[in-house]
Scaffold this motif. Structure first.
Motif, short mmCIF file in Angstrom:
data_model
loop_
_atom_site.label_atom_id
_atom_site.label_comp_id
_atom_site.label_asym_id
_atom_site.label_seq_id
_atom_site.Cartn_x
_atom_site.Cartn_y
_atom_site.Cartn_z
N ALA A 19 0.83 -1.21 0.00
CA ALA A 19 0.00 0.00 0.00
C ALA A 19 0.86 1.26 0.00
O ALA A 19 0.53 2.25 -0.66
CB ALA A 19 -0.93 -0.01 1.22
N THR A 20 1.98 1.22 0.73
CA THR A 20 2.89 2.37 0.75
C THR A 20 3.42 2.64 -0.65
O THR A 20 3.48 3.80 -1.10
CB THR A 20 4.06 2.10 1.71
OG1 THR A 20 3.56 1.93 3.04
CG2 THR A 20 5.05 3.27 1.71
N LEU A 72 10.88 2.32 3.53
CA LEU A 72 10.04 3.13 2.64
C LEU A 72 9.53 4.39 3.33
O LEU A 72 9.35 5.42 2.68
CB LEU A 72 8.86 2.30 2.14
CG LEU A 72 9.17 1.15 1.18
CD1 LEU A 72 7.91 0.33 0.90
CD2 LEU A 72 9.77 1.67 -0.12
N GLU A 73 9.30 4.31 4.62
CA GLU A 73 8.80 5.47 5.36
C GLU A 73 9.79 6.62 5.35
O GLU A 73 9.41 7.76 5.63
CB GLU A 73 8.48 5.06 6.80
CG GLU A 73 7.28 4.13 6.91
CD GLU A 73 7.09 3.56 8.30
OE1 GLU A 73 6.05 2.92 8.54
OE2 GLU A 73 7.98 3.75 9.16
N HIS A 74 11.04 6.36 5.01
CA HIS A 74 12.08 7.40 5.01
C HIS A 74 12.63 7.67 3.61
O HIS A 74 13.71 8.24 3.48
CB HIS A 74 13.21 6.99 5.96
CG HIS A 74 12.80 6.96 7.40
ND1 HIS A 74 12.92 8.05 8.24
CD2 HIS A 74 12.23 5.97 8.13
CE1 HIS A 74 12.47 7.72 9.44
NE2 HIS A 74 12.04 6.47 9.40
N LEU A 75 11.88 7.28 2.58
CA LEU A 75 12.36 7.45 1.22
C LEU A 75 12.72 8.90 0.90
O LEU A 75 13.76 9.17 0.31
CB LEU A 75 11.32 6.94 0.21
CG LEU A 75 11.68 7.18 -1.26
CD1 LEU A 75 12.97 6.47 -1.65
CD2 LEU A 75 10.53 6.74 -2.17
N ASN A 76 11.88 9.84 1.29
CA ASN A 76 12.15 11.24 0.97
C ASN A 76 13.45 11.72 1.61
O ASN A 76 14.26 12.41 0.97
CB ASN A 76 10.99 12.12 1.41
CG ASN A 76 9.75 11.92 0.55
OD1 ASN A 76 9.84 11.47 -0.59
ND2 ASN A 76 8.59 12.22 1.10
N ALA A 77 13.67 11.35 2.87
CA ALA A 77 14.90 11.76 3.55
C ALA A 77 16.11 11.09 2.92
O ALA A 77 17.18 11.72 2.77
CB ALA A 77 14.81 11.40 5.04
N ILE A 78 15.97 9.83 2.55
CA ILE A 78 17.06 9.10 1.88
C ILE A 78 17.42 9.78 0.57
O ILE A 78 18.59 10.00 0.25
CB ILE A 78 16.65 7.64 1.64
CG1 ILE A 78 16.59 6.87 2.96
CG2 ILE A 78 17.62 6.95 0.68
CD1 ILE A 78 15.97 5.50 2.86
N ASN A 121 15.87 -0.77 0.86
CA ASN A 121 16.18 -2.17 0.66
C ASN A 121 15.62 -3.04 1.78
O ASN A 121 15.21 -2.54 2.82
CB ASN A 121 17.70 -2.36 0.56
CG ASN A 121 18.38 -2.34 1.91
OD1 ASN A 121 18.54 -3.39 2.55
ND2 ASN A 121 18.77 -1.16 2.38
N CYS A 122 15.63 -4.34 1.53
CA CYS A 122 15.32 -5.32 2.58
C CYS A 122 16.22 -6.54 2.40
O CYS A 122 15.81 -7.66 2.61
CB CYS A 122 13.84 -5.70 2.59
SG CYS A 122 13.20 -6.35 1.02
N ALA A 178 8.50 -6.33 6.48
CA ALA A 178 8.55 -5.46 7.65
C ALA A 178 9.76 -4.55 7.59
O ALA A 178 9.68 -3.33 7.86
CB ALA A 178 8.58 -6.31 8.92
N TYR A 179 10.91 -5.12 7.23
CA TYR A 179 12.13 -4.32 7.09
C TYR A 179 11.94 -3.26 6.01
O TYR A 179 12.30 -2.09 6.18
CB TYR A 179 13.30 -5.23 6.76
CG TYR A 179 14.66 -4.58 6.83
CD1 TYR A 179 15.48 -4.78 7.93
CD2 TYR A 179 15.13 -3.77 5.80
CE1 TYR A 179 16.74 -4.18 8.00
CE2 TYR A 179 16.37 -3.16 5.87
CZ TYR A 179 17.17 -3.38 6.97
OH TYR A 179 18.41 -2.77 7.04
N LEU A 180 11.35 -3.66 4.88
CA LEU A 180 11.15 -2.75 3.76
C LEU A 180 10.24 -1.59 4.16
O LEU A 180 10.51 -0.43 3.81
CB LEU A 180 10.55 -3.50 2.58
CG LEU A 180 10.22 -2.65 1.34
CD1 LEU A 180 11.46 -1.99 0.79
CD2 LEU A 180 9.55 -3.52 0.27
N GLN A 181 9.17 -1.88 4.90
CA GLN A 181 8.26 -0.81 5.32
C GLN A 181 9.01 0.24 6.13
O GLN A 181 8.80 1.44 5.95
CB GLN A 181 7.10 -1.39 6.13
CG GLN A 181 6.14 -0.35 6.69
CD GLN A 181 5.45 0.49 5.61
OE1 GLN A 181 5.28 0.03 4.48
NE2 GLN A 181 5.07 1.70 5.95
N GLY A 182 9.90 -0.21 7.01
CA GLY A 182 10.70 0.73 7.79
C GLY A 182 11.57 1.62 6.92
O GLY A 182 11.81 2.78 7.26
#
Length: 384
Positions: A48-49, A256-262, A194-195, A250-254
Motif C-alpha cells: 500500500a505504501t 520506505l517510510e524514510h524514502l524522501n529523507a534518503i 532495501n530489505c 517489515a524491514y522494507l516498510q521501515g
C-alpha cells in the motif's frame, strides 16, 4: 616461494546498507503477530505504501526484482521466437526474464549522456516479431518515456519498465515505473530502500491482476480463497513462489517510510561529488553523470567516465591502495556468451561498448559521511 600480499583493508566501501527507521521494531512486531511466511500485515502495508507513492492501483511484492520481471513476462501472451527491445547496458535479469519464455533480445544502444536506452533508435529496430520494450532507468535517471510510449502505441508493443534503480524518480513530473503496463522495482541491499533482497511488480493494466496473484501463489487461487471468493483453493494455472517473507516486508516498510529523507541525502552527496569533480571534468580527465531537465533522479549511484579502459583500471587500483572500493558496472549483454549465441558481435552497440570499458562507480550510500566523501574526492584528485 613468495606469498602474495593481501589487498589493503577497505575502509570506504562501495555501498553500506543501514537502518534508517523502524525496521527492527516492525520485524519484532511481525514475529509477535505469528505470521512470517508472507502476504501478511507487513506485505499488505508495504504494498500500500508503494501504491500511494507511485500513484498506481496494484503492487505485488516479490522476493527480488528478477522475480518481478519474470512474473511480468509470464503474464503476457507472447510466443517463442518473438522479440523484446531492451538495452545491452543492463543486468542479465532484464533479458533473462523474457529469454526464459523463449523470446529473443533485440539489443538497443544507449544514449551517451544518461546511459539509458537510446529512444531515437527504437522505431527502426521494430520488426514484425517485436512484441515489447523493456526500458531500464539507469542510475535512477528515467528514460525518455514520452518517446518510448509513443513508439509502443504506434506498433502495439507492451512496455515493461525495469525500474530497479529508480524508486522515487520522475519523468516530466510523473513517477518512473508508472508508464508501462507493468514495471519492476528492486529492494536489493544496494538500492536506496532495501530489505536485503526484494522486489515489486507494479500492475497498471487491471486485466493482469487476478492471474498475477495466481502465478505468484504457486499457480493456486489461494488469494481468492482468503477473500472468501471460493470455498477452497487448488492448482488452477502455472505458477511459482514469488512471495517475500513478512520479515523482508517489515524491514522494507521501515525503509520506505524514510524514502524522501534518503533521496535528499543522496542528492546532496551526488551534487557535492559533481561540484568537487568539476575542475577535473573541465580539464578533460573525466565526465560526471548527466540528468536531463525533464527528469528528477532517484540518485541511485554515482559514476565517472574516464577517457579509456586503461585509465579506468589505473584509477580503480589507485583507490584500492587507499582502501577505497570502486567498481566497473555492466558488461555489454550483446558481447556476453549468451549475447553471442543470438548473433551479436563487437560494434553492434558502440556507445555501450565504450561506456562499459570506461565507467567507474564511486562509493555512494545514504549514510556516507562528509569525511568519507572528502577522502574519495581527494583520492581522485591525487590520481591525476
Amino acid at each position: 616461494m613468495t606469498s602474495r600480499p593481501f589487498p589493503p583493508k577497505v575502509s570506504i566501501p562501495l555501498n553500506r546498507p543501514a537502518l534508517v527507521g523502524n525496521e527492527l521494531l516492525y520485524i519484532g512486531d511481525a514475529l509477535r503477530r505469528g505470521q512470517i511466511s508472507g502476504d501478511g500485515h507487513y506485505t499488505r502495508r508495504a504494498s500500500a505504501t508503494l501504491e500511494n507513492l507511485l500513484g498506481v492501483s496494484h503492487v505485488l511484492l516479490t522476493p527480488s526484482c528478477t522475480h518481478a520481471l519474470e512474473l511480468a513476462f509470464l503474464l503476457l501472451p507472447f510466443k517463442p521466437g518473438q522479440e523484446v527491445l531492451c538495452p545491452s547496458f543492463t543486468f542479465p535479469s532484464t533479458a533473462n526474464a523474457f529469454v526464459l519464455r523463449g523470446l529473443r533480445p533485440r539489443f538497443i544502444d544507449i544514449r551517451p549522456d544518461t546511459l539509458n536506452l537510446d529512444e531515437g533508435l527504437l522505431e527502426k529496430a521494430v520488426t514484425k516479431r517485436t512484441v515489447a520494450i523493456t526500458p531500464v532507468h539507469y542510475a535512477g535517471v528515467p528514460c525518455q518515456m514520452d518517446v518510448i510510449m509513443r513508439v509502443a502505441r504506434k506498433y502495439h508493443l507492451a512496455v515493461i519498465e525495469d525500474a530497479a534503480q529508480a524508486l522515487g524518480a520522475k519523468f516530466q513530473g510523473r513517477m518512473a515505473g508508472s508508464f508501462g503496463a507493468m514495471s519492476a522495482f528492486s529492494f536489493h541491499e544496494t538500492k536506496n530502500c532495501n530489505c536485503g533482497e526484494g522486489g515489486a511488480l507494479v500492475l497498471r493494466d487491471r486485466r493482469f491482476i487476478r492471474r498475477a496473484e495466481i502465478i505468484r501463489q504457486k499457480g493456486t487461487n489461494r488469494e481468492q480463497y482468503f477473500r472468501g471468493e471460493v470455498a477452497k483453493y487448488s492448482w488452477v494455472d502455472i505458477g511459482s513462489s514469488y512471495i517475500p517473507s513478512e520479515l523482508q516486508s517489515a524491514y522494507l516498510q521501515g525503509q520506505l517510510e524514510h524514502l524522501n529523507a534518503i533521496t535528499r541525502k543522496r542528492r546532496a552527496l551526488h551534487e557535492r561529488y559533481t561540484r568537487a569533480l568539476a575542475p577535473l571534468e573541465s580539464q578533460g580527465y573525466l565526465r560526471t553523470p548527466r540528468i536531463p531537465k525533464d527528469c528528477d533522479s532517484a540518485y541511485h549511484l554515482f559514476y565517472i567516465l574516464l577517457n579509456n579502459a586503461a585509465e579506468s583500471r589505473r584509477v580503480r587500483l589507485f583507490f584500492q591502495k587507499r582502501g577505497i572500493l570502486s567498481a566497473f558496472h555492466y558488461f555489454p549483454l550483446h558481447l556476453s556468451a549468451m549475447g553471442k549465441k543470438y548473433g551479436y558481435r563487437a560494434g553492434d552497440c558502440p556507445v555501450t561498448e565504450s561506456v562499459s570499458e570506461r565507467l567507474l562507480r564511486l562509493p555512494f550510500y545514504s549514510t556516507m559521511t562528509f569525511r568519507e566523501q572528502t577522502a574519495v574526492i581527494q583520492a581522485l584528485r591525487d590520481a591525476f
